[in-house]
Motif scaffolding. Sequence first.
Motif, PDB file in Angstrom:
ATOM      1  N   GLU A   5       7.762   1.190  -5.863  1.00 40.17           N
ATOM      2  CA  GLU A   5       7.382  -0.085  -5.227  1.00 40.17           C
ATOM      3  C   GLU A   5       8.607  -0.863  -4.770  1.00 40.17           C
ATOM      4  O   GLU A   5       8.567  -2.094  -4.668  1.00 40.17           O
ATOM      5  CB  GLU A   5       6.522  -0.931  -6.180  1.00 40.17           C
ATOM      6  CG  GLU A   5       5.218  -0.250  -6.568  1.00 40.17           C
ATOM      7  CD  GLU A   5       4.362  -1.130  -7.470  1.00 40.17           C
ATOM      8  OE1 GLU A   5       4.882  -2.139  -7.982  1.00 40.17           O
ATOM      9  OE2 GLU A   5       3.178  -0.799  -7.655  1.00 40.17           O
ATOM     10  N   SER A  21       9.117   3.792  -1.972  1.00 41.17           N
ATOM     11  CA  SER A  21       8.201   2.645  -1.932  1.00 41.17           C
ATOM     12  C   SER A  21       6.911   2.962  -2.682  1.00 41.17           C
ATOM     13  O   SER A  21       6.367   2.100  -3.386  1.00 41.17           O
ATOM     14  CB  SER A  21       7.881   2.286  -0.476  1.00 41.17           C
ATOM     15  OG  SER A  21       9.024   1.801   0.181  1.00 41.17           O
ATOM     16  N   ARG A  22       6.445   4.183  -2.519  1.00 44.86           N
ATOM     17  CA  ARG A  22       5.193   4.583  -3.175  1.00 44.86           C
ATOM     18  C   ARG A  22       5.362   4.746  -4.679  1.00 44.86           C
ATOM     19  O   ARG A  22       4.492   4.352  -5.459  1.00 44.86           O
ATOM     20  CB  ARG A  22       4.700   5.895  -2.551  1.00 44.86           C
ATOM     21  CG  ARG A  22       3.287   6.308  -2.945  1.00 44.86           C
ATOM     22  CD  ARG A  22       2.825   7.466  -2.076  1.00 44.86           C
ATOM     23  NE  ARG A  22       3.652   8.639  -2.232  1.00 44.86           N
ATOM     24  CZ  ARG A  22       3.531   9.511  -3.224  1.00 44.86           C
ATOM     25  NH1 ARG A  22       2.612   9.336  -4.163  1.00 44.86           N
ATOM     26  NH2 ARG A  22       4.312  10.569  -3.288  1.00 44.86           N
ATOM     27  N   LYS A  23       6.490   5.309  -5.103  1.00 41.93           N
ATOM     28  CA  LYS A  23       6.682   5.622  -6.518  1.00 41.93           C
ATOM     29  C   LYS A  23       7.297   4.465  -7.324  1.00 41.93           C
ATOM     30  O   LYS A  23       6.991   4.292  -8.499  1.00 41.93           O
ATOM     31  CB  LYS A  23       7.563   6.866  -6.671  1.00 41.93           C
ATOM     32  CG  LYS A  23       6.868   8.178  -6.333  1.00 41.93           C
ATOM     33  CD  LYS A  23       5.755   8.455  -7.323  1.00 41.93           C
ATOM     34  CE  LYS A  23       5.145   9.818  -7.127  1.00 41.93           C
ATOM     35  NZ  LYS A  23       4.066  10.082  -8.125  1.00 41.93           N
TER      36      LYS A  23
END
Length: 315
Positions: A179, A175-177
Amino acid sequence: LVSGICLLGVSALDKQVEIEQQAELNLFPTDKVLEVEITIEDDVWNKIRHQSRNSSTNQKEKAKFKTARVKIGGVEFPAVGIRKKGFGGSLSSGRPSLKIKLNHLDEQAQINGLTMLTFNNNQEDTSLMSQTMGYAMHNAAGSPAPRCGYARITVNGKSLGVYSHVETINRPFLSRKFEDDRGTLYEGTAVDFFEGQETGFEKKFGKDRLGREKIKELIEILEQDDPPGIEQAIGELVDLDSFYTFWAVEGLIGFRDGYTVNSNNFFVYLNPRTEKFHFLPWGADDAFGKYSSIEFSRPEDLSVKTMGRIASRLY
Protein backbone atom coordinates in the motif's frame (compact mmCIF):
# COMPACT_ATOMS: atom_id res chain seq x y z
CA LEU A 1 -19.79 18.19 -38.25
CA VAL A 2 -22.25 15.32 -37.82
CA SER A 3 -19.62 12.90 -39.17
CA GLY A 4 -17.08 14.27 -36.69
CA ILE A 5 -19.47 13.83 -33.77
CA CYS A 6 -20.22 10.28 -34.91
CA LEU A 7 -16.51 9.48 -35.13
CA LEU A 8 -15.93 10.85 -31.64
CA GLY A 9 -18.81 8.72 -30.38
CA VAL A 10 -17.40 5.59 -32.01
CA SER A 11 -13.94 6.33 -30.56
CA ALA A 12 -15.37 6.73 -27.05
CA LEU A 13 -17.40 3.54 -27.49
CA ASP A 14 -14.32 1.61 -28.63
CA LYS A 15 -12.42 2.85 -25.58
CA GLN A 16 -15.23 1.77 -23.28
CA VAL A 17 -15.32 -1.69 -24.90
CA GLU A 18 -11.53 -1.97 -24.44
CA ILE A 19 -11.80 -1.03 -20.74
CA GLU A 20 -14.53 -3.63 -20.24
CA GLN A 21 -12.42 -6.28 -22.03
CA GLN A 22 -9.48 -5.54 -19.75
CA ALA A 23 -11.63 -5.67 -16.61
CA GLU A 24 -12.81 -9.17 -17.52
CA LEU A 25 -9.33 -10.42 -18.45
CA ASN A 26 -7.39 -12.59 -16.00
CA LEU A 27 -3.73 -11.90 -16.73
CA PHE A 28 -2.46 -14.66 -14.43
CA PRO A 29 -4.67 -17.71 -15.04
CA THR A 30 -3.73 -21.15 -13.72
CA ASP A 31 -6.84 -22.96 -14.98
CA LYS A 32 -6.38 -21.88 -18.61
CA VAL A 33 -3.79 -20.25 -20.86
CA LEU A 34 -3.62 -16.54 -21.74
CA GLU A 35 -3.05 -15.94 -25.46
CA VAL A 36 -0.28 -13.43 -26.28
CA GLU A 37 0.26 -12.72 -29.97
CA ILE A 38 3.34 -10.70 -30.98
CA THR A 39 3.89 -9.19 -34.42
CA ILE A 40 7.39 -7.85 -35.11
CA GLU A 41 9.75 -7.45 -38.06
CA ASP A 42 11.62 -10.71 -38.67
CA ASP A 43 15.09 -9.16 -38.62
CA VAL A 44 14.34 -7.37 -35.34
CA TRP A 45 13.01 -10.56 -33.76
CA ASN A 46 16.10 -12.50 -34.84
CA LYS A 47 18.34 -9.90 -33.19
CA ILE A 48 16.33 -10.08 -29.97
CA ARG A 49 16.22 -13.86 -29.73
CA HIS A 50 19.92 -14.38 -30.50
CA GLN A 51 21.19 -11.93 -27.87
CA SER A 52 23.60 -13.44 -25.34
CA ARG A 53 26.16 -12.33 -22.78
CA ASN A 54 29.77 -12.01 -23.80
CA SER A 55 32.74 -9.80 -23.02
CA SER A 56 31.92 -7.34 -25.80
CA THR A 57 28.21 -6.92 -25.01
CA ASN A 58 27.08 -5.01 -21.94
CA GLN A 59 23.78 -5.31 -20.11
CA LYS A 60 22.53 -1.83 -21.03
CA GLU A 61 22.82 -2.58 -24.75
CA LYS A 62 20.85 -5.80 -24.37
CA ALA A 63 18.13 -4.11 -22.33
CA LYS A 64 16.96 -1.84 -25.17
CA PHE A 65 13.34 -2.37 -26.13
CA LYS A 66 12.35 -2.89 -29.77
CA THR A 67 8.94 -1.85 -31.09
CA ALA A 68 6.32 -4.50 -31.82
CA ARG A 69 2.56 -5.01 -31.94
CA VAL A 70 0.89 -7.31 -29.42
CA LYS A 71 -2.54 -8.72 -28.66
CA ILE A 72 -3.09 -9.94 -25.07
CA GLY A 73 -6.20 -11.97 -24.46
CA GLY A 74 -7.85 -10.17 -27.39
CA VAL A 75 -6.81 -6.66 -26.24
CA GLU A 76 -4.61 -5.02 -28.89
CA PHE A 77 -1.63 -2.70 -28.40
CA PRO A 78 -0.26 -1.26 -31.67
CA ALA A 79 3.19 -0.21 -30.41
CA VAL A 80 4.83 -1.85 -27.38
CA GLY A 81 8.46 -2.43 -26.41
CA ILE A 82 9.87 -5.96 -26.34
CA ARG A 83 13.25 -7.28 -25.20
CA LYS A 84 14.89 -10.52 -24.19
CA LYS A 85 14.96 -11.36 -20.49
CA GLY A 86 17.40 -13.56 -18.58
CA PHE A 87 20.80 -14.74 -19.72
CA GLY A 88 21.64 -17.55 -17.30
CA GLY A 89 20.02 -20.97 -17.19
CA SER A 90 16.99 -19.62 -19.02
CA LEU A 91 19.01 -18.62 -22.09
CA SER A 92 17.33 -19.72 -25.32
CA SER A 93 17.29 -18.42 -28.89
CA GLY A 94 14.36 -20.62 -29.91
CA ARG A 95 11.95 -19.49 -27.20
CA PRO A 96 13.55 -16.70 -25.15
CA SER A 97 12.10 -15.25 -21.97
CA LEU A 98 10.63 -11.84 -22.72
CA LYS A 99 9.74 -8.46 -21.23
CA ILE A 100 6.91 -6.46 -22.82
CA LYS A 101 6.65 -2.75 -22.03
CA LEU A 102 3.14 -1.60 -22.89
CA ASN A 103 3.87 2.13 -22.42
CA HIS A 104 7.03 2.04 -24.55
CA LEU A 105 5.67 4.71 -26.91
CA ASP A 106 2.19 5.43 -25.57
CA GLU A 107 2.60 6.66 -21.99
CA GLN A 108 -1.06 5.89 -21.23
CA ALA A 109 -0.94 2.26 -22.38
CA GLN A 110 -1.62 -0.28 -19.62
CA ILE A 111 -3.68 -3.35 -18.90
CA ASN A 112 -5.39 -3.77 -15.54
CA GLY A 113 -3.00 -1.21 -14.09
CA LEU A 114 0.14 -2.96 -15.40
CA THR A 115 2.58 -1.48 -17.88
CA MET A 116 5.34 -4.14 -17.80
CA LEU A 117 4.76 -7.86 -18.43
CA THR A 118 7.27 -10.66 -17.76
CA PHE A 119 7.14 -14.00 -19.57
CA ASN A 120 9.51 -16.80 -18.47
CA ASN A 121 10.26 -19.68 -20.82
CA ASN A 122 10.50 -22.32 -18.03
CA GLN A 123 13.83 -23.53 -19.40
CA GLU A 124 14.75 -24.79 -15.93
CA ASP A 125 11.24 -25.91 -15.00
CA THR A 126 10.05 -28.65 -17.33
CA SER A 127 7.08 -29.30 -15.02
CA LEU A 128 5.80 -25.76 -15.77
CA MET A 129 4.56 -25.67 -12.15
CA SER A 130 7.47 -24.48 -10.02
CA GLN A 131 6.79 -20.76 -10.34
CA THR A 132 3.00 -20.88 -10.10
CA MET A 133 3.19 -23.14 -7.03
CA GLY A 134 6.18 -21.45 -5.42
CA TYR A 135 4.86 -17.89 -5.59
CA ALA A 136 1.39 -19.07 -4.56
CA MET A 137 2.86 -20.67 -1.43
CA HIS A 138 4.74 -17.47 -0.56
CA ASN A 139 1.53 -15.46 -0.91
CA ALA A 140 -0.51 -18.00 1.05
CA ALA A 141 1.98 -17.73 3.92
CA GLY A 142 1.84 -13.92 3.87
CA SER A 143 5.25 -13.50 2.23
CA PRO A 144 4.72 -10.95 -0.59
CA ALA A 145 5.36 -12.55 -3.99
CA PRO A 146 4.29 -12.00 -7.60
CA ARG A 147 1.15 -13.43 -9.11
CA CYS A 148 1.90 -16.10 -11.70
CA GLY A 149 -0.12 -17.83 -14.41
CA TYR A 150 0.24 -19.32 -17.88
CA ALA A 151 0.50 -17.74 -21.33
CA ARG A 152 0.97 -19.09 -24.84
CA ILE A 153 3.36 -16.86 -26.80
CA THR A 154 3.00 -16.56 -30.57
CA VAL A 155 5.47 -14.54 -32.67
CA ASN A 156 4.49 -13.71 -36.24
CA GLY A 157 2.03 -16.58 -36.25
CA LYS A 158 4.50 -19.16 -34.87
CA SER A 159 3.73 -20.62 -31.45
CA LEU A 160 6.64 -20.64 -28.97
CA GLY A 161 4.65 -22.71 -26.49
CA VAL A 162 3.50 -22.17 -22.93
CA TYR A 163 5.30 -19.63 -20.74
CA SER A 164 4.88 -18.59 -17.12
CA HIS A 165 3.51 -15.06 -16.88
CA VAL A 166 5.06 -13.63 -13.70
CA GLU A 167 3.92 -10.34 -12.25
CA THR A 168 6.71 -7.79 -12.60
CA ILE A 169 8.02 -6.50 -9.28
CA ASN A 170 7.62 -2.75 -9.70
CA ARG A 171 5.45 0.10 -8.41
CA PRO A 172 2.01 -1.46 -9.12
CA PHE A 173 3.11 -4.63 -7.27
CA LEU A 174 4.41 -2.64 -4.28
CA SER A 175 1.24 -0.54 -4.14
CA ARG A 176 -0.84 -3.71 -4.04
CA LYS A 177 1.28 -5.56 -1.48
CA PHE A 178 2.54 -2.75 0.76
CA GLU A 179 0.00 0.00 0.00
CA ASP A 180 2.98 2.29 -0.56
CA ASP A 181 5.34 2.42 -3.56
CA ARG A 182 7.44 5.39 -2.41
CA GLY A 183 10.25 3.23 -1.01
CA THR A 184 13.49 2.04 -2.59
CA LEU A 185 13.62 -1.24 -4.50
CA TYR A 186 16.80 -3.25 -5.16
CA GLU A 187 17.31 -6.44 -7.14
CA GLY A 188 19.83 -8.95 -5.84
CA THR A 189 21.65 -11.19 -8.32
CA ALA A 190 24.61 -13.17 -6.95
CA VAL A 191 25.14 -10.60 -4.19
CA ASP A 192 24.91 -10.55 -0.39
CA PHE A 193 25.45 -8.27 2.58
CA PHE A 194 29.23 -8.54 2.71
CA GLU A 195 31.76 -5.74 2.91
CA GLY A 196 32.55 -4.49 -0.57
CA GLN A 197 29.34 -5.82 -2.12
CA GLU A 198 27.02 -2.91 -1.32
CA THR A 199 27.24 -1.61 -4.90
CA GLY A 200 26.19 -5.00 -6.24
CA PHE A 201 22.53 -4.38 -5.33
CA GLU A 202 20.85 -3.01 -8.46
CA LYS A 203 18.59 -0.08 -7.70
CA LYS A 204 15.33 -0.27 -9.64
CA PHE A 205 13.85 2.97 -8.28
CA GLY A 206 13.59 5.09 -5.12
CA LYS A 207 16.02 7.11 -2.99
CA ASP A 208 19.33 5.36 -3.54
CA ARG A 209 21.33 7.36 -1.01
CA LEU A 210 19.05 6.36 1.85
CA GLY A 211 18.89 2.74 0.68
CA ARG A 212 22.67 2.38 0.30
CA GLU A 213 23.26 3.85 3.74
CA LYS A 214 20.97 1.25 5.29
CA ILE A 215 22.63 -1.54 3.29
CA LYS A 216 26.02 -0.40 4.63
CA GLU A 217 24.63 -0.26 8.18
CA LEU A 218 23.36 -3.82 7.85
CA ILE A 219 26.72 -5.00 6.51
CA GLU A 220 28.50 -3.39 9.47
CA ILE A 221 26.24 -5.27 11.89
CA LEU A 222 26.78 -8.57 10.09
CA GLU A 223 30.56 -8.05 10.03
CA GLN A 224 30.72 -8.10 13.84
CA ASP A 225 31.81 -11.31 15.57
CA ASP A 226 28.57 -12.60 17.06
CA PRO A 227 27.78 -9.66 19.35
CA PRO A 228 25.05 -9.98 21.97
CA GLY A 229 21.68 -8.89 20.71
CA ILE A 230 22.53 -9.39 17.03
CA GLU A 231 18.96 -10.46 16.22
CA GLN A 232 17.64 -7.20 17.64
CA ALA A 233 20.31 -5.24 15.76
CA ILE A 234 19.39 -6.91 12.45
CA GLY A 235 15.74 -6.27 13.28
CA GLU A 236 16.38 -2.54 13.34
CA LEU A 237 16.99 -2.71 9.58
CA VAL A 238 15.19 -5.87 8.41
CA ASP A 239 11.53 -6.63 9.10
CA LEU A 240 12.15 -9.91 10.92
CA ASP A 241 8.58 -11.23 10.89
CA SER A 242 8.53 -10.83 7.13
CA PHE A 243 12.03 -12.28 6.72
CA TYR A 244 11.38 -15.37 8.86
CA THR A 245 8.30 -16.18 6.77
CA PHE A 246 10.21 -15.59 3.52
CA TRP A 247 13.06 -17.81 4.80
CA ALA A 248 10.73 -20.61 5.91
CA VAL A 249 8.91 -20.74 2.57
CA GLU A 250 12.17 -20.81 0.59
CA GLY A 251 13.16 -23.86 2.65
CA LEU A 252 9.71 -25.43 2.37
CA ILE A 253 9.64 -25.26 -1.43
CA GLY A 254 13.29 -26.32 -1.81
CA PHE A 255 14.30 -23.19 -3.68
CA ARG A 256 17.96 -23.91 -4.37
CA ASP A 257 18.67 -20.66 -6.22
CA GLY A 258 17.06 -18.09 -3.92
CA TYR A 259 18.51 -15.74 -1.31
CA THR A 260 18.76 -18.01 1.72
CA VAL A 261 20.44 -20.87 -0.16
CA ASN A 262 22.43 -19.14 -2.90
CA SER A 263 22.38 -15.34 -2.35
CA ASN A 264 20.59 -15.00 -5.68
CA ASN A 265 17.20 -14.24 -7.25
CA PHE A 266 15.64 -11.81 -4.78
CA PHE A 267 14.45 -8.24 -4.32
CA VAL A 268 14.72 -6.11 -1.20
CA TYR A 269 12.27 -3.28 -0.65
CA LEU A 270 12.97 -0.50 1.82
CA ASN A 271 9.40 0.03 2.99
CA PRO A 272 8.81 3.73 3.83
CA ARG A 273 6.13 2.74 6.38
CA THR A 274 8.45 0.53 8.45
CA GLU A 275 11.81 2.01 7.33
CA LYS A 276 13.01 -1.61 7.11
CA PHE A 277 13.98 -4.03 4.35
CA HIS A 278 11.47 -6.63 3.15
CA PHE A 279 12.64 -9.58 1.03
CA LEU A 280 10.75 -10.67 -2.09
CA PRO A 281 11.29 -13.93 -4.05
CA TRP A 282 12.20 -14.04 -7.73
CA GLY A 283 13.33 -16.61 -10.31
CA ALA A 284 11.42 -19.48 -8.70
CA ASP A 285 11.64 -21.73 -11.77
CA ASP A 286 14.34 -23.61 -9.86
CA ALA A 287 12.29 -24.56 -6.79
CA PHE A 288 11.00 -27.93 -5.51
CA GLY A 289 14.38 -29.65 -5.57
CA LYS A 290 15.47 -31.86 -2.69
CA TYR A 291 19.19 -31.24 -3.15
CA SER A 292 21.13 -28.21 -4.28
CA SER A 293 24.10 -28.31 -6.61
CA ILE A 294 25.90 -26.41 -3.83
CA GLU A 295 27.61 -28.52 -1.17
CA PHE A 296 26.39 -27.95 2.38
CA SER A 297 28.57 -28.34 5.44
CA ARG A 298 25.74 -29.27 7.83
CA PRO A 299 22.92 -31.79 7.30
CA GLU A 300 20.28 -29.40 8.65
CA ASP A 301 20.94 -27.15 5.67
CA LEU A 302 18.98 -29.56 3.48
CA SER A 303 15.84 -28.09 5.05
CA VAL A 304 17.07 -24.91 6.76
CA LYS A 305 18.77 -22.75 4.15
CA THR A 306 21.60 -20.73 5.69
CA MET A 307 23.88 -19.60 2.87
CA GLY A 308 22.32 -16.13 2.69
CA ARG A 309 24.27 -14.07 5.23
CA ILE A 310 21.28 -12.74 7.14
CA ALA A 311 19.84 -16.26 7.46
CA SER A 312 23.25 -17.58 8.53
CA ARG A 313 23.71 -15.02 11.31
CA LEU A 314 20.14 -15.42 12.58
CA TYR A 315 20.48 -19.22 12.56
